[in-house]
Every structure is written in structure tokens, then in C-alpha cells.
Design an enzyme around this catalytic site. Structure first.
Site, PDB file in Angstrom:
ATOM      1  CE  LYS B  79      -3.942   2.059   2.510  1.00  0.00           C
ATOM      2  NZ  LYS B  79      -4.874   1.914   3.656  1.00  0.00           N
ATOM      3  CB  SER B 160      -8.119   4.059   2.667  1.00  0.00           C
ATOM      4  OG  SER B 160      -7.317   3.335   3.597  1.00  0.00           O
ATOM      5  CB  SER B 184      -8.672   1.494   5.672  1.00  0.00           C
ATOM      6  OG  SER B 184      -9.292   2.753   5.585  1.00  0.00           O
TER       7      SER B 184
END
Lengths: 500, 494, 95
Positions: B79, B160, B184
Site C-alpha cells: 500500500k 482506503s 480500511s
């Protein structure tokens, strides 16, 4: 405890000044409060900066134990409440010297609570009245970096070497009522910090600086609106700020105006303060607990270590010097005013007691007198301090022992001392080498005495006629003839005998 | 040999060790899939060379007969919230465009040390703020899933960690890192039919992860199976002296401890998670989940978490408050973008830089956070929220006196179309209604896929465990995984 | 509590985010909507409740006082928009 009588004479009568100080003291530590970067003074720009200090994305703070410990020890030294549970808060504002966009500080739960410091209102006079100044709190926080404005015409330069260095903010109560009190408080605080070893107290290097809160009021009235003059970096300037601000505020009020609560800056060249408008909109700091850190919980063992490691503090030391060592109040005050002086004196004392095989009390007076007159006089003349004194406490003790055991006279001691200052030599060696050992050989002295009296028959007549003061003249002549090496006591005795 | 990109982390690891294929074969297969999936916009930066380098190192080690690292031969996605040395790290913001860290986050460093290779930096909601991956400066991530019946709407991969979820579902990587502040990891996992676990707060170091909300942020893995999550988490977690909130505890052998036998365990069903109007398909899946856990030997009890309805508003005070402060460092002075209008002073530069560098959602949260911390409002908002947060945590403690784990839905709906909820921030925030409470209490929580809804989109179940009891969470996840038999995968259209 | 345009501008200024009038106006209902919603927390009885301080019980560790970092100026300045002579450079600040 006494009420200050310092008053400002205004057109409408007398005004009283009310002063509180917020002192920022750099904590003595190798590394920064929340990072492992060094704290040393004067390094190349941005070399003592870790990625944490530069607030790189994802960097996190971890507190330095020593900084916490020093704050606790300082709190203990002013008899303050130590909070076993405290917490770091973020103070949010934007400035180029503040990389995180917030300063990690302590607002809601400081590590040290209320304490007090006793000040002497006249440093020169130890019998002068004392006053107790309340301490509101001590908290630990990060220092900011430094902005340089004079290196480029349109740019300011940012150096983060100081960013993250640990500071203690020591907040007094508004208990001071005169410039002298403010000065005495700051001096005393610096003395305590140096004793404790939690701050070097070097104001010229910025290790200690004061925000001076000043307001005025008619005596006995409610507190007036205060101004805060930032970053004042000497005792003298603090006193000047109080004086200037007080009279400025009186002028404003008497002209029908109002004192604006604001931040001001002191200009030492003009000896005046001016408003610092650039920080005006930064008042909403949005303090909240720093979520990167946990509450600081101090256990009993930690606190005990802090307590055990505290040295004897100046007030206690001064009392001990007076009571146990029999020193005069003045000498005790002077010797304890600086931790370094006391340390030097105590080394001198310990060595003196050792070589003379006496108690410290027995050698204290002579040691104090020699240090404060002979050594200080010499250092002053040479432009040196105890730190770089060419004579060590051991040398001093040896010299004093030579006087005490009659090896040399006080007069010869002065000569020996001069040689020590010049050459760094040992007093015993100098005495031997230069043949300065004093003589108590009565036969030799008697011969000289007889010669002196014979040479000055007229004066002998005058003396016998009642002019007692001439005795000193005979002593001097005898000593001179013996190059100062005669034992003065023996000279006295033999002269008295010879003069009948 | 089946397609290497269909293999799980465990299968890649074991197959590589067994000599079924080389690490380079695996890396090349995933690199090829990544290169062919631009339409999904899952990666901000692709690093095929890094994946190959790690693979070659693994192959060399194997050829030399050296001991193999736990993730040798496994390429993963990272990420783009984790700072990676020498590789641009943006948090999907314009602000950090071009920012190349000179340091490696603790979690990513641990993964590389464990032998994993990096396929690239995965897209996300800007500064991890969002639930649909529509706030990225680098464009929306498109879910590989489509509604059935010819509806061609581009769907949200969740957020997210939407780049992570989409990339795993699309077989661009077998596993990826995620971070979870209010859901998330779990919500995007649910939206894309994969699994993901947010461990107990403090298990994974936050050092080197671009901060959103410090008291909530927690890294965790995302992968297709529960076992893969266990493997990944073992190699991400661990004490880090550089993070004051890191837990100084041994990392349990979660993979070795996996067992779907739940006899003796009590599963709590919090009644407050079944509000009026709960999507019927989700309610039905939840009921199936309860049956699966019973089937695995667990006893089911009803519990109450009375302050559940206040979790989301609490979160939307605390997270923005922390974010408003955490994001103050983005000022155009030390790194990142700078906007210096003609004649601008320092403070003007800040305002211009931040106006340019932050997207609308980030600005919105900074402003909310600034407001709730400002003079006169701090106690009413922030202090009150921290008190309610304490009550929410206490709710969980009390519930866990009666049970060992909780089972709830992961999200109130399946994936929605991009653009559908963007106009109404509040509607978007409601996506996290089931995930936020565990975040506020710092508890381990996992999403596992349970089935498809009527439109053919994945739905997930959430397991919440006691603090530090990731093992029970993983085990319950495994029990569901075995019984749900979730094998659906998006049909390739990209 | 409801916030107005002026408040929005003040928050934007405190946040150091420049906003146009139109942007600020658009934010008024948006922020009011969110703030109005979070205000429901006011109805929770929190008598005797201490605000949460640590999510998971944990003690603040303290570092030893040792220089373990720094001397990385190149790394510190590597991403600077403007670095000169070892400093970060910013528009001239008048104090």
C-alpha cells in the site's frame, strides 16, 4: 517574607508592577527529547537532525529517559509536587522552525506541579530579607529549529539542529514585584539548575531564556492586563524589560489607553520592547494529547533514584557553611552562589583537611578567605575563572598547609602563589627550590634583631618614649633583613624581649 | 501446472520450496498480470524489477541450499502509505508526489527481510481517507468485480486499501499490505471477496507509515485466504522500539496455531449490529455465518454493545482531530510539493501549498479536526468523544465476559458504483458503521468473504476478537472460510 | 452549534488551507451536516467516565540518553523543494 516597596511614580500616583517569568531551560542531555540526534551546541546546519526531528512522514517520537529524569530532579530541588502520571500534548501552529506543525509539550498534565524558590532581595547582603516565589509548574517540551534571515535577500534559511532538543519550561507565579526580584529569581533559578545539573544555565548560548510577563496596577488593586516579552536572555535584560514595560504600561494607562495583551520583543540596543505582530493570529493552539505517545507513568524506584542523586542544594549548603564550617554569612553566600565555586571550595576543603589532618571546620575559614581574596583576586587580574584556573584545589590546599604548619609565612605565601600562577608549579617544590622555608632559629633571628635595633637607636629611643607604633617598623626591618623568611611570631617575641 | 497467479501465498511458498516452480516464474507471472491491468489503476508505482530481484535472491538461496526465508519466492503489493526507501511514496496525494523516502517503514522492511518481493506501490484513498478509493490524486481504483446481468458500472473496490483489495481479487498479487483506521482493510476486503485482518492496535509498528489518525492506524495483511493472512501477519507484526505505542510482545505462531475447531468457544452476536433496515441479504449472510460457527463447534450467545450507534460520530471527531495535526507537517518546506505564488510570504506559501496538495476529502477532515480542537469546542467535541470511546471499549470488555469473539457483518452493503456516494460525505462515512467500533477499541478484527449477493457481488463477515487474541479471530475466519466455500472470482474484463 | 461562512474561513486559515469564497460557501452546509451529526454524542451520559488515554493498556517506554541518530543531512534535505548551503530555504520571514 516582605512586601516590595518598588513603586512607579505616575502622574496619578503610585503604581505597582506584577511580574511572572516563564523560563525555558535546555535540559542537559546527550540526545534530543524524542530522537537520538545530538544536542551539542554549534554544529554545522542540519547535521544534528534525525528524520524524526525533520518530521518526515511516518516518523514517531520516543522519549529520552534522561530528559524526564532531569525534569523530575529539578522539580524535587524546588520542593515541587512530582506528578507520577503526566502526559504530552501537541501545541499546534505553523512556523518554518516547527517541522511537525506542532510542538510536543505538556499543557493539561505537566510532570511537575507547584513548588517554590526562596530569593534573597540583595545578593550583596546576606542578611537582607528573603522572599518566596511560587512555581506554578515545570513541563517538558521540544525546542524549535532556527530561522536565519540574513543569509539571502529574499529567503530565510531553516536549521533544525535545535529542533527537538528538550526544554523545561519553568513557570513562576506572578509573585515578583520589582525588577530586582525578577533578577534575583532568575539568578537563583539558574543557580539551582546548575547545582542539579539539569541545565548548564548558559544564557548567552540560549540554554536558558525567559518570557517576561509584566502588568501594572494601583497597589492592592486587581491584576492588570499583562504583556509577554519573549526570549529575554540575560538577568540584566530581564530587569530592563520589567522596568521598561512597567513604565510604558503606566504611560499608556495614564494617557487613558488600555494595555494590549500581546507578545513583545526586547531590543537590547535600544533598551525597549516592541509588539511582535507576526505571531498574533497563532493564538488558537488546539492542544490535545499526543496520540503517538502514551501517558508517562513514573514508578517509585525511578523517583527514588532521582531523589538520591540530588546534590546538596544552595540554600542547604549556605546554611551548612555558616553553621558547621563557621563561615561568615557573606562568605557562605558567595561560595554557594555558583555550583562550580562550591565544588571548587569543597575540593579545597577536603584536601586541606586531609593534608593538615584536621577537620574541615578547622581549615574552612582560612580556605574560604584564601579562595575569595587571593585566588579570586589573581583570577580577576588574569581574566580567568575557576574553570580555567592555573591553580588546582590540591595546589591551594598544599599552600595553605605550608602556612598553617609554619613552613612559610603569609608574606612568603603570596610570593609562592605568584610563582604557582606563572609556572603551575607545586607550592612545596617552589618553597624548596627557592629556599623560601621560614626560619624559627632564635639565634639567627636574635642576631638580626640586635643589628636592626643598633642601626636604629634613635627609633628605639622614641619607642621607649611611648611611640608604640614603631614596633611594626622593627618587625618590618627584621623581616626585610631576613628576606621574609623569619617566623613572624618568633620575630615578635624576640623584638619584645630585646626592647624590654 | 495451473496459473501461478491463482496460487495462494502458502501455495507459492510451499511450491517454490518443493521445486514445483522457480521464484522468478512466480514474479514474472504476477508482473505480467500487473502490467496487463492498467484499467484497474491499482498501482501508483510498479516495481517489477524489485519483485524479480527478490525472486532471484530466493532462487539463488535455494540453489545454494541455504535456509529459505519465510516469504521466499512470494511477491506482494505494498500500500502506498508505507514509506519505501528509494521508491516514491505518495499516500495517493498530490502533496507527496515525487517524495522518495530515504528510509523504509518497519513493516515493509520486515516483509523484505522475510524474503518477499515488491510488485509495486498500491493505490489508496488519499492519506487513507475514504471508503471507495475515489479520493486518490492518482485516480479511482476500479474494482475487478461487475454486477451480473450486463450492468457495466465501474464499482468501488472499497477503501482506503482499495488498490490492495482490487489487486488481490484480480490476481495481480497474492497478498498485500493494508492499513486500517476505521475499516480500511476490512471493508475493501469485503467489497472484493477477499480476507483481511486488522490486528490488535500496537501489533504492527506504525513507524514509517504515513500517519492518518495515530490512535487508530494499524497495519495488517490482505489476501485471499485466512492462512495467507496468518502468514503475512506473522511477518509484519512485532515490537518496534521506535514506535511508543508498539506492543512489546512475542509474535505468536499464528499459522501453526490455525484450527477451525471452535468447540468450547462462545460467539457473541451483538444485537445493535442489526439495525432496522439492515440489508436483507447481509442479514441472511450473517445468519448463515452464525450457523457455520455453530457447525464448527462454537456456542452462540447474544450480547449487547449499547454505545454502538455512537461509534461513528466518535470516530469522526477523533480521527479528523488527529489527522488535522498529523497532516500539519505537509507544508512545502522539507519535502513534497510546494506552491509559492508570486510575492507570497511563508504563511501564504503554506496555505497555497496545502490548498494545492490536498484533495477535497482531506481538506474536509482537516477542517473538521481543526474545528473540534479549537478554543471553546475542545471539551464539547474531543473530550466528550474520548469519553464515549472509553464507553465503547468498555462495552466490548463487558461483552467479552460472555463470549470469546463476535460475529457481525463487515459492511452495510456490497460494493457500490463509483460516484454513487461521492456527493454525500455522510453517506460515505456510514460504510464504516460496523468496522469503526473495533478500531476505536483497538481490537483485532477480520473480514472474510461469505458469499455473493443477488447482483453477484461479494459480501463479507467480520470477526472481532479480544485484544491480542488474533488466533481466535483467524480460527473463526478459517471455520467460515471452510464452510462458505467462497470460490467466486471476478471475470476478467480489463 | 452551526457554523457560518466566517467560521469556515477562520478554520481554513487556522488549517493553513487557502479557500476561495465559493469553496468556503460550499463547505458551510457540508461541514454543518457533519458537525450536526457528530453532535449527537452530546446526549451520551459520560458522568464519571475518564477519557480514553491508551487504546490497549501499555506503558510509555523511555529511551536511553545516547546519540544514535543524526549526521544524515543528505537524507534530511534529499526531498526538499529548496535547499541551499545545507539549509531548507523558505520565503523571507519578517519577525
Amino acid at each position: 517574607m516582605t512586601e516590595s516597596t518598588y513603586r512607579i511614580q505616575g502622574a496619578t500616583g503610585e503604581w505597582e508592577v506584577v511580574i511572572g517569568l516563564e523560563v525555558h531551560a535546555q535540559v542537559t542531555s546527550k540526545a534530543k527529547l524524542f530522537s537520538g540526534a545530538a544536542t551539542a551546541f554549534g554544529a554545522e546546519p542540519n547535521t544534528q537532525v534525525s528524520l524524526v526531528d525533520a518530521a518526515m512522514p511516518g516518523m514517531l517520537p520516543v522519549p529520552n529517559r534522561e530528559c524526564i529524569r532531569q525534569a523530575v530532579r529539578t522539580g524535587m530541588a524546588i520542593n515541587a509536587q512530582i506528578n507520577k502520571w503526566s502526559r504530552f500534548d501537541r501545541k499546534n501552529y505553523f512556523y518554518a522552525d516547527l517541522p511537525q506543525g506542532y510542538q510536543i509539550s505538556q499543557l493539561y498534565h505537566p510532570i511537575v506541579g507547584e513548588g517554590e524558590i526562596e530569593i534573597n532581595l540583595d545578593e550583596k547582603n546576606p542578611d537582607a530579607e528573603t522572599k518566596v516565589i511560587g512555581i506554578e509548574r515545570i513541563h517538558v517540551e521540544q525546542d524549535a529549529g532556527k530561522l536565519m534571515h540574513d543569509q539571502h535577500p529574499t529567503r530565510s534559511y531553516v536549521d533544525l539542529n535545535r529542533s527537538g532538543v528538550a526544554l523545561m519550561e519553568i513557570v513562576s507565579k506572578p509573585d515578583m514585584r520589582s525588577p530586582a526580584e525578577a533578577g534575583a529569581y532568575l539568578s537563583k533559578l539558574r543557580t539551582i539548575l546548575r547545582y542539579v545539573g539539569s541545565c548548564d544555565g548558559n544564557m548567552d548560548q540560549g540554554s536558558m531564556r525567559a518570557d517576561v510577563n509584566v502588568s501594572v496596577r494601583k497597589p492592592g488593586a486587581e491584576f492588570g492586563t499583562r504583556t509577554e516579552t519573549k526570549n529575554v536572555n540575560s538577568v540584566r535584560f530581564v530587569m530592563a524589560v520589567v522596568e521598561y514595560e512597567a513604565s510604558r504600561q503606566v504611560d499608556v494607562l495614564e494617557a487613558g489607553g488600555k494595555v494590549v495583551q500581546e507578545t513583545r520583543l526586547y531590543d537590547p540596543d535600544k533598551n525597549e520592547t516592541r509588539s511582535m505582530r507576526s505571531k498574533e493570529d497563532a493564538h488558537d493552539y488546539r492542544y490535545f494529547p499526543d496520540p503517538d505517545l502514551l501517558p508517562l507513568e513514573l514508578d517509585d524506584a525511578f523517583l527514588e533514584e532521582c531523589r538520591q542523586s540530588l546534590p546538596e542544594l544552595p540554600d542547604a549548603k549556605r546554611l551548612r557553611y555558616e553553621k558547621d564550617l563557621g563561615l561568615s554569612a557573606y562568605n557562605a553566600a558567595v561560595l554557594t552562589a555558583e555550583a562550580d565555586t562550591a565544588r571548587w571550595f569543597e575540593a579545597l576543603l577536603a584536601e586541606g583537611a586531609r593534608v593538615q589532618k584536621k577537620s574541615e571546620g578547622e581549615v574552612a575559614k582560612a580556605s574560604a578567605n584564601w579562595l575569595l581574596s587571593e585566588l579570586y583576586g589573581a583570577l580577576n587580574r588574569l581574566g580567568k575563572t575557576l574553570d580555567d584556573s592555573p591553580v588546582t584545589p590540591e595546589d591551594g590546599a598544599e599552600l595553605l598547609a605550608l602556612i598553617a604548619d609554619g613552613t612559610i609565612s603569609g608574606t612568603i605565601a603570596k610570593q609562592v602563589f605568584e610563582i604557582m600562577l606563572e609556572t603551575g608549579g607545586k607550592p612545596g617544590a617552589i618553597v624548596e627550590e627557592k629556599g623560601l622555608r621560614q626560619t624559627s632559629d632564635t639565634g639567627a633571628i636574635e642576631a638580626v634583631v640586635a643589628e636592626v635595633l643598633a642601626r636604629n637607636a634613635d627609633k628605639v629611643e622614641q619607642y621607649k618614649g611611648g611611640k608604640d607604633a614603631l614596633f611594626g617598623f622593627f618587625v618590618g626591618q627584621t623581616m626585610k633583613a631576613m628576606q621574609g623568611k623569619a617566623n613572624p611570631q618568633v620575630v615578635n617575641e624576640l623584638l619584645k624581649k630585646a626592647l624590654g | 501446472m495451473s496459473d501461478l497467479t491463482d496460487l495462494t501465498v502458502a501455495e507459492i511458498r510451499d511450491g517454490f520450496r518443493a521445486g514445483d516452480f522457480s521464484a522468478r516464474d512466480v514474479a514474472e507471472a504476477f508482473n505480467a498480470n500487473v502490467a496487463a491491468a492498467k484499467a484497474l489503476n491499482t498501482f501508483i508505482v510498479e516495481t517489477p524489477e524489485k519483485a524479480l530481484a527478490a525472486a532471484d535472491a530466493a532462487d539463488r538461496a535455494k540453489a545454494a541450499g541455504e535456509a529459505l526465508k519465510p516469504l521466499a519466492g512470494v511477491p506482494i503489493g505494498m500500500k502506498d502509505l508505507f514509506c519505501t526507501q528509494g521508491v516514491q511514496t505518495t499516500a495517493a496525494s498530490h502533496m507527496l508526489e515525487g517524495f522518495t523516502p530515504t528510509y523504509e517503514s518497519t513493516v515493509s522492511a520486515k516483509l523484505w527481510d522475510a524474503g518477499a518481493g515488491m510488485l509495486g506501490k498500491l493505490n489508496l484513498d488519499q492519506f487513507a481517507m475514504g471508503s471507495s478509493n475515489e479520493t486518490s490524486y492518482f485516480g479511482n481504483v476500479i474494482s475487478p468485480w461487475k454486477r451480473k446481468g450486463g450492468d457495466n458500472a465501474a464499482l468501488a473496490p472499497g477503501g482506503s486499501s482499495g488498490g490492495s483489495s482490487a489487486a488481490i481479487a484480480a490476481r495481480l498479487c497474492p497478498a498485500a499490505t493494508g492499513t486500517d483506521t476505521g475499516g480500511s482493510i476490512r471493508q475493501p476486503a469485503a467489497f472484493t471477496g477477499i480476507s483481511g485482518i486488522k490486528p490488535t492496535y500496537g501489533r504492527c509498528s506504525r513507524w514509517g507509515i504515513v500517519a492518518f489518525a495515530s490512535s487508530l492506524d494499524q497495519a495488517g495483511p490482505m489476501a485471499r485466504t485466512v492462512r495467507d493472512n496468518a502468514i503475512m501477519l506473522e511477518n509484519m507484526a512485532g515490537f518496534d522500539p521506535r514506535d511508543s505505542t508498539s506492543l512489546d510482545l512475542e509474535v505468536p505462531k499464528w499459522e501453526a496455531g490455525l484450527s477451525s475447531d471452535l468447540r468450547g468457544k462462545k460467539v457473541g452476536i451483538p444485537k445493535e449490529y442489526r439495525p432496522d433496515g439492515l440489508n436483507a441479504e447481509i442479514a441472511a449472510l450473517w445468519d448463515r455465518g452464525i450457523e457455520w460457527l455453530k457447525d464448527a463447534g462454537a456456542e452462540v450467545v447474544e450480547v449487547s454493545l449499547p454505545h454502538t450507534k455512537y461509534a461513528l460520530p466518535t470516530y469522526y471527531i477523533i480521527a479528523p482531530a488527529e489527522a488535522s495535526s498529523n497532516l500539519a507537517r505537509y507544508d512545502g518546506v522539507r519535502y513534497g510539493q510546494r506552491d509559492l505564488p508570486d510575492g507570497a510570504g511563508l504563511q501564504d506559501m503554506y496555505a497555497a501549498t496545502r490548498a494545492m496538495g490536498f484533495g477535497p476529502e482531506v481538506k474536509r477532515r482537516i477542517m473538521i479536526g481543526t474545528y473540534v480542537l479549537s478554543a471553546g469546542f475542545y471539551d464539547a467535541y474531543y473530550t466528550q468523544a474520548q469519553k464515549v470511546r472509553a464507553l465503547i471499549a468498555r462495552d466490548f470488555e463487558q461483552a467479552f465476559e460472555k463470549c470469546d469473539l463476535l460475529l457481525t457483518p463487515t459492511a452495510p452493503s456490497a460494493s457500490f458504483a463509483l460516484g454513487e456516494k461521492q456527493a454525500d460525505p455522510l453517506a460515505m462515512y456510514l460504510n464504516d458503521v460496523f468496522t469503526v467500533p473495533a478500531s476505536l477499541a483497538g481490537l483485532p478484527a477480520m473480514a472474510v468473504p461469505g458469499g455473493l449477493d443477488g447482483q453477484g457481488l461479494p459480501l463479507g463477515l467480520q470477526i472481532i476478537g479480544k485484544a491480542l487474541d488474533e488466533q481466535t479471530v483467524l480460527n473463526a475466519g478459517l471455520a467460515i472460510e471452510e464452510r462458505a466455500g467462497f470460490a467466486a472470482r471476478p471475470e476478467k474484463w480489463w | 452549534m452551526s457554523i457560518d461562512l466566517q467560521t469556515v474561513k477562520k478554520i481554513a486559515s487556522l488549517s493553513r488551507i487557502s479557500v476561495t469564497d465559493a469553496e468556503a460557501e460550499a463547505m458551510v452546509p457540508e461541514l454543518n451536516n457533519i458537525l450536526g451529526w457528530v453532535e449527537q454524542l452530546g446526549e451520551v451520559d459520560v458522568t464519571g467516565v475518564q477519557p480514553m488515554t491508551a487504546v490497549i493498556p501499555n506503558h510509555q517506554r523511555l529511551r536511553d540518553d545516547a546519540v544514535t541518530d543524526g549526521n544524515v543531512r543528505d537524507k534530511v534535505l534529499a526531498n526538499a523543494p529548496q535547499a541551499e548551503h545545507g539549509f531548507f530555504a523558505v520565503p523571507k520571514v519578517i519577525e
